[in-house]
Design a protein around this motif. Structure first.
Motif, PDB file in Angstrom:
ATOM      1  N   LEU A 175       0.862  -1.188   0.000  1.00 35.91           N
ATOM      2  CA  LEU A 175       0.000   0.000   0.000  1.00 35.91           C
ATOM      3  C   LEU A 175       0.892   1.228   0.000  1.00 35.91           C
ATOM      4  O   LEU A 175       1.854   1.292   0.754  1.00 35.91           O
ATOM      5  N   VAL A 176       0.548   2.193  -0.850  1.00 37.11           N
ATOM      6  CA  VAL A 176       1.320   3.436  -0.896  1.00 37.11           C
ATOM      7  C   VAL A 176       0.360   4.615  -0.762  1.00 37.11           C
ATOM      8  O   VAL A 176      -0.520   4.803  -1.611  1.00 37.11           O
ATOM      9  N   GLY A 177       0.527   5.347   0.311  1.00 41.64           N
ATOM     10  CA  GLY A 177      -0.268   6.579   0.513  1.00 41.64           C
ATOM     11  C   GLY A 177      -1.762   6.343   0.551  1.00 41.64           C
ATOM     12  O   GLY A 177      -2.539   7.182   0.078  1.00 41.64           O
ATOM     13  N   VAL A 178      -2.170   5.218   1.116  1.00 41.11           N
ATOM     14  CA  VAL A 178      -3.605   4.889   1.109  1.00 41.11           C
ATOM     15  C   VAL A 178      -4.364   5.645   2.207  1.00 41.11           C
ATOM     16  O   VAL A 178      -3.958   5.642   3.372  1.00 41.11           O
ATOM     17  N   SER A 179      -5.415   6.312   1.797  1.00 47.85           N
ATOM     18  CA  SER A 179      -6.306   6.991   2.756  1.00 47.85           C
ATOM     19  C   SER A 179      -7.725   6.526   2.485  1.00 47.85           C
ATOM     20  O   SER A 179      -8.073   6.150   1.363  1.00 47.85           O
ATOM     21  N   ARG A 180      -8.498   6.554   3.544  1.00 46.59           N
ATOM     22  CA  ARG A 180      -9.916   6.203   3.370  1.00 46.59           C
ATOM     23  C   ARG A 180     -10.754   7.176   4.171  1.00 46.59           C
ATOM     24  O   ARG A 180     -10.613   7.276   5.408  1.00 46.59           O
ATOM     25  N   LEU A 181     -11.585   7.901   3.450  1.00 45.60           N
ATOM     26  CA  LEU A 181     -12.462   8.872   4.106  1.00 45.60           C
ATOM     27  C   LEU A 181     -13.899   8.380   4.012  1.00 45.60           C
ATOM     28  O   LEU A 181     -14.294   7.804   3.004  1.00 45.60           O
ATOM     29  N   PHE A 182     -14.659   8.615   5.044  1.00 49.00           N
ATOM     30  CA  PHE A 182     -16.096   8.311   5.022  1.00 49.00           C
ATOM     31  C   PHE A 182     -16.871   9.605   5.175  1.00 49.00           C
ATOM     32  O   PHE A 182     -16.501  10.454   5.997  1.00 49.00           O
ATOM     33  N   GLN A 218      -5.191   7.178   7.016  1.00 51.67           N
ATOM     34  CA  GLN A 218      -4.532   8.381   6.510  1.00 51.67           C
ATOM     35  C   GLN A 218      -3.107   8.029   6.086  1.00 51.67           C
ATOM     36  O   GLN A 218      -2.291   7.586   6.914  1.00 51.67           O
ATOM     37  N   GLU A 219      -2.849   8.174   4.812  1.00 56.37           N
ATOM     38  CA  GLU A 219      -1.493   8.013   4.283  1.00 56.37           C
ATOM     39  C   GLU A 219      -0.817   6.742   4.793  1.00 56.37           C
ATOM     40  O   GLU A 219       0.249   6.779   5.414  1.00 56.37           O
ATOM     41  N   ILE A 220      -1.429   5.636   4.518  1.00 55.60           N
ATOM     42  CA  ILE A 220      -0.865   4.364   4.966  1.00 55.60           C
ATOM     43  C   ILE A 220       0.147   3.860   3.928  1.00 55.60           C
ATOM     44  O   ILE A 220      -0.165   3.771   2.741  1.00 55.60           O
ATOM     45  N   HIS A 221       1.324   3.554   4.410  1.00 57.18           N
ATOM     46  CA  HIS A 221       2.352   2.912   3.571  1.00 57.18           C
ATOM     47  C   HIS A 221       2.643   1.587   4.239  1.00 57.18           C
ATOM     48  O   HIS A 221       3.022   1.543   5.415  1.00 57.18           O
ATOM     49  N   LEU A 222       2.451   0.513   3.493  1.00 60.82           N
ATOM     50  CA  LEU A 222       2.586  -0.802   4.122  1.00 60.82           C
ATOM     51  C   LEU A 222       3.023  -1.813   3.080  1.00 60.82           C
ATOM     52  O   LEU A 222       2.577  -1.779   1.932  1.00 60.82           O
ATOM     53  N   SER A 223       3.893  -2.682   3.514  1.00 64.32           N
ATOM     54  CA  SER A 223       4.319  -3.766   2.633  1.00 64.32           C
ATOM     55  C   SER A 223       4.284  -5.071   3.432  1.00 64.32           C
ATOM     56  O   SER A 223       4.725  -5.112   4.573  1.00 64.32           O
ATOM     57  N   VAL A 224       3.708  -6.094   2.833  1.00 61.32           N
ATOM     58  CA  VAL A 224       3.639  -7.399   3.509  1.00 61.32           C
ATOM     59  C   VAL A 224       4.315  -8.430   2.605  1.00 61.32           C
ATOM     60  O   VAL A 224       4.015  -8.499   1.412  1.00 61.32           O
ATOM     61  N   ARG A 225       5.214  -9.186   3.207  1.00 60.74           N
ATOM     62  CA  ARG A 225       5.950 -10.186   2.425  1.00 60.74           C
ATOM     63  C   ARG A 225       5.257 -11.540   2.543  1.00 60.74           C
ATOM     64  O   ARG A 225       4.476 -11.772   3.463  1.00 60.74           O
ATOM     65  N   GLN A 226       5.554 -12.395   1.597  1.00 65.89           N
ATOM     66  CA  GLN A 226       4.979 -13.739   1.605  1.00 65.89           C
ATOM     67  C   GLN A 226       5.389 -14.482   2.873  1.00 65.89           C
ATOM     68  O   GLN A 226       6.491 -14.307   3.370  1.00 65.89           O
ATOM     69  N   THR A 227       4.454 -15.283   3.384  1.00 63.49           N
ATOM     70  CA  THR A 227       4.617 -16.154   4.562  1.00 63.49           C
ATOM     71  C   THR A 227       4.716 -15.377   5.876  1.00 63.49           C
ATOM     72  O   THR A 227       4.982 -15.975   6.918  1.00 63.49           O
TER      73      THR A 227
END
Lengths: 441, 253
Positions: free
Chosen positions: B15-22, B33-42
């Motif tokens: 995820l790069v710069g993910v925001s979610r507004l309702f 707000q501005e989520i940066h996240l990386s998940v690796r296999q396993t």
């Protein structure tokens, strides 16, 4: 969605309600269509034109019109010979409200007429008992009569019982006396003699409409030849050997041309005949007009068509609307109840399109079952509706019309099922998945 | 389609710069707000945070159940943010297995049929899906409960059916939202043992939880507060998690 049968079973009550609602509406649709569809077919073939010679007189600022008896039997032969488009023609002497005696009992019928066999062909009259008189009776001036099915029932009980029975037609004056509209005959006068006829046949109009009363349609028809044989002496209700109306039939597409040709042919002829008959002085303030109107079957059928088409359209629309509303409501209820299941199905890999497709198939299946229930219910519904409506008075519905009504009903329910299935499923499945999963059942 | 977070590097999700507004009427609520996240296999990733911190929203976006208002999301190097509904449904069906707090089983269907559902959408034949569903239910210890409906199963058993269902199409990632939230401790332990075993067998697992003991089953803890990632760290023990929870909730231990 998979396992539809389980889901349908789970919501069986709503499903059964929807099937019943659709069934009742579909049944009503079938009843409406089977009873009315045969009557709304567009009239085809020949049209009948009614020719009258009208005397128009100004009275108190109003134009009073009256059809004068000026036609002769040979006029029918004349117009047929001169105007090739005319397929049939017949002159009719008609006397409204005729009193008569049967077995010394007095009766009053709508009208009696004298004409030639062309009249039967022109109106396509059917003999339901006995025969309609022909050229031989015309030539002999035979005292025979054919009467309508209604008159046969009124006077003799049934068509079969009317055959070979005698009718005694009274003069207009005697009829008025009998009705109490005349106090007595002026002194020194005697009424015209009564006319006795033997019933040889009973007829029925093929397009008989019990709601339509046409005073020019005689209940009792005698040969014009008999009238001619009286040599101008009044007999029974007939005082004049001249006919009031000339009917001609022609193909519908030539109706206007025939109308114009009749005016060209008959106007000078009738003017001359009126001049020869005299009485011009007394009628000097009158003007004369040949009137050719679509006063025949075509006009009647067209009017009936319009009215019935409007009624059928309205009733069909109401029935279809009722079934559609039932389907949409039922589907909305079922789909709303499945909002969470739909959300879950989408989470597990079902696309919105697949959800909608499944819902449409389910809705169409329910609608089809409802339609079948409707077909089965149409028979008892017809029995229930019969006393409330005289739509079926025209007789039994032809098999083809019934089949068409069944087919139409099934097609309409399937289309209704499609539309009614599509919208609720689309509506319910278009929300956010997370929200759908949170939905309480 | 842009390619990022290539699967060859072992990176599964990014995820790069993910925001979610309702939007709630005239109010705008920022869930992420501005989520940066990386998940690796396993990986076994635990996501924690106080109520309203955006944990479930993050999981929903990761699982394709919700779309970010802004930012980008790649799965195995493929951007899935703007996919049409049909494609997204296919991604959900083939790549993700979902486990919910309230199990979300079809109550009308048996355990076996519930596990079969994702395979129906994947186009697996009837016989094959019945065989696979039976094997999966046996693997989660429900070989004797194949034909029971959810109402006839305990909470723990229902959750195991849900896990078997999540595994039906051999997903890339198992996403679990409070998987033990409705379970008594012994059943919760069994579920977590099951998830841990699956992770050891190579399954990527992402769990959202309030429970430090559940979070401690993971190898990595992501802490959220007010829609932001406030910590992303490796887990060495339950005490680390408990300390992080206390920190997030503003409590000193």
């Amino acid at each position: 969605m998979p396992f539809h049968w389980r889901l349908l079973k789970a919501g069986w009550f709503t499903t059964v309600l929807v099937i019943l609602q659709v069934g009742v509406a579909a049944g009503a649709l079938v009843v409406i269509l089977t009873h009315l569809l045969p009557h709304v077919t567009w009239p085809r073939g020949a049209t009948v034109l009614e020719v009258t010679y009208q005397r128009v007189e100004e009275r108190a600022g109003m134009a009073m019109r009256q059809a004068e008896p000026v036609f002769r039997p040979e006029d029918a032969l004349l117009v047929r010979g001169e105007i090739p488009a005319i397929t049939e023609a017949a002159a009719l002497v008609v006397q409204p409200l005729v009193a008569l005696m049967v077995d010394d009992r007095p009766y009053l019928v709508r009208s009696a007429g004298a004409t030639d066999p062309g009249y039967f062909r022109l109106w396509a009259l059917e003999a339901v008992a006995g025969t309609l008189f022909g050229a031989a009776e015309m030539a002999q001036g035979a005292p025979v009569a054919v009467i309508s099915e209604a008159a046969a029932r009124q006077l003799f009980g049934s068509a079969e019982d009317a055959l070979d029975r005698e009718l005694m037609l009274l003069s207009v004056e005697e009829g008025l006396l009998l009705q109490g509209l005349l106090a007595g005959f002026p002194s020194g006068t005697t009424p015209p003699p009564r006319a006795v006829f033997r019933v040889v046949g009973v007829y029925r109009f093929p397009s008989a409409d019990p709601e339509t009363v046409d005073l020019r349609r005689p209940e009792i028809i005698v040969p014009m030849g008999w009238l001619t044989a009286q040599h101008g002496k009044p007999a029974g209700p007939f005082s004049d050997p001249f006919a009031d109306v000339l009917y001609v039939s022609a193909p519908m597409e030539q109706e206007l041309a025939v109308q114009q040709a009749l005016e060209v042919l008959l106007s000078p002829l009738l003017t001359e005949r009126r001049r020869l008959q005299g009485g011009e002085e007394a009628r000097s303030r009158s003007s004369w007009q040949l009137e050719v109107v679509r006063g025949g079957q075509a006009q009647l059928l067209r009017e009936q068509h319009r009215a019935r088409a409007a009624v059928v359209s309205g009733l069909v629309f109401a029935a279809v609307l009722a079934a559609g509303v039932a389907l949409v409501t039922g589907n909305l209820v079922r789909m709303s109840g499945r909002r969470r299941a739909i959300g879950l199905a989408r989470v597990l890999g079902a696309s919105q399109r697949r959800i909608v497709q499944s819902a449409v198939v389910e809705s169409m299946a329910i609608a089809l079952v409802g339609g079948m229930v409707g077909l089965a219910a149409s028979w008892p519904l017809e029995q229930l509706a019969a006393p409330l409506s005289d739509f079926g008075a025209g007789g039994t519905t032809p098999f083809g019309a019934r089949l068409a009504a069944y087919g139409f009903c099934l097609v309409v329910t399937l289309i209704g099922g499609l539309l009614a299935g599509w919208y609720p499923a689309w509506e319910v499945s278009r929300g956010g998945l997370a929200e759908q999963l949170r939905e309480e059942v | 389609m842009s390619v990022e977070g290539d699967g060859r590097t072992g990176e599964l999700l990014r995820l790069v710069g993910v925001s979610r507004l309702f939007h709630a009427g005239s109010h705008v609520v920022t869930a992420l707000q501005e989520i940066h996240l990386s998940v690796r296999q396993t990986e076994f990733v635990s996501i924690m945070g106080p109520s309203g911190s955006g944990k479930s929203t993050l999981l929903n976006i990761l699982g394709g159940l919700d779309a970010p208002t802004s930012g980008k999301y790649w799965l195995q190097g493929r951007e899935i943010g703007g996919l049409p509904d049909r494609e997204l449904a296919r991604v959900r069906n083939r790549h993700f297995g979902y486990v919910f707090q309230n199990y979300n089983l079809f109550p009308e269907l048996t355990a076996l049929e519930n596990v079969e559902v994702p395979m129906i959408y994947a186009g697996v034949g009837r016989r094959e899906r019945r065989r696979r569903a039976t094997v999966l239910l046996e693997q989660v210890g429900l070989g004797a409960r194949l034909h029971h409906r959810p109402a006839e199963l305990s909470g723990g058993e229902q959750q195991r059916v849900a896990i078997a269902r999540a595994l039906a199409n051999g997903p890339t990632v198992l996403l679990a939202d409070e998987p033990t939230g409705n379970l008594p401790s012994n059943q919760a332990r069994q579920i977590m043992e099951l998830l841990t075993r699956l992770n050891r067998q190579g399954m990527t697992v992402i769990v959202v939880t309030h429970d430090p003991s559940v979070a401690a089953c993971g190898q990595r803890l992501i802490s959220l507060r007010d829609g932001r990632i406030v910590a992303d760290e490796a887990i060495t023990g339950t005490s680390d998690v408990a300390a992080r929870v206390a920190q997030l909730e503003g409590v000193s231990l």
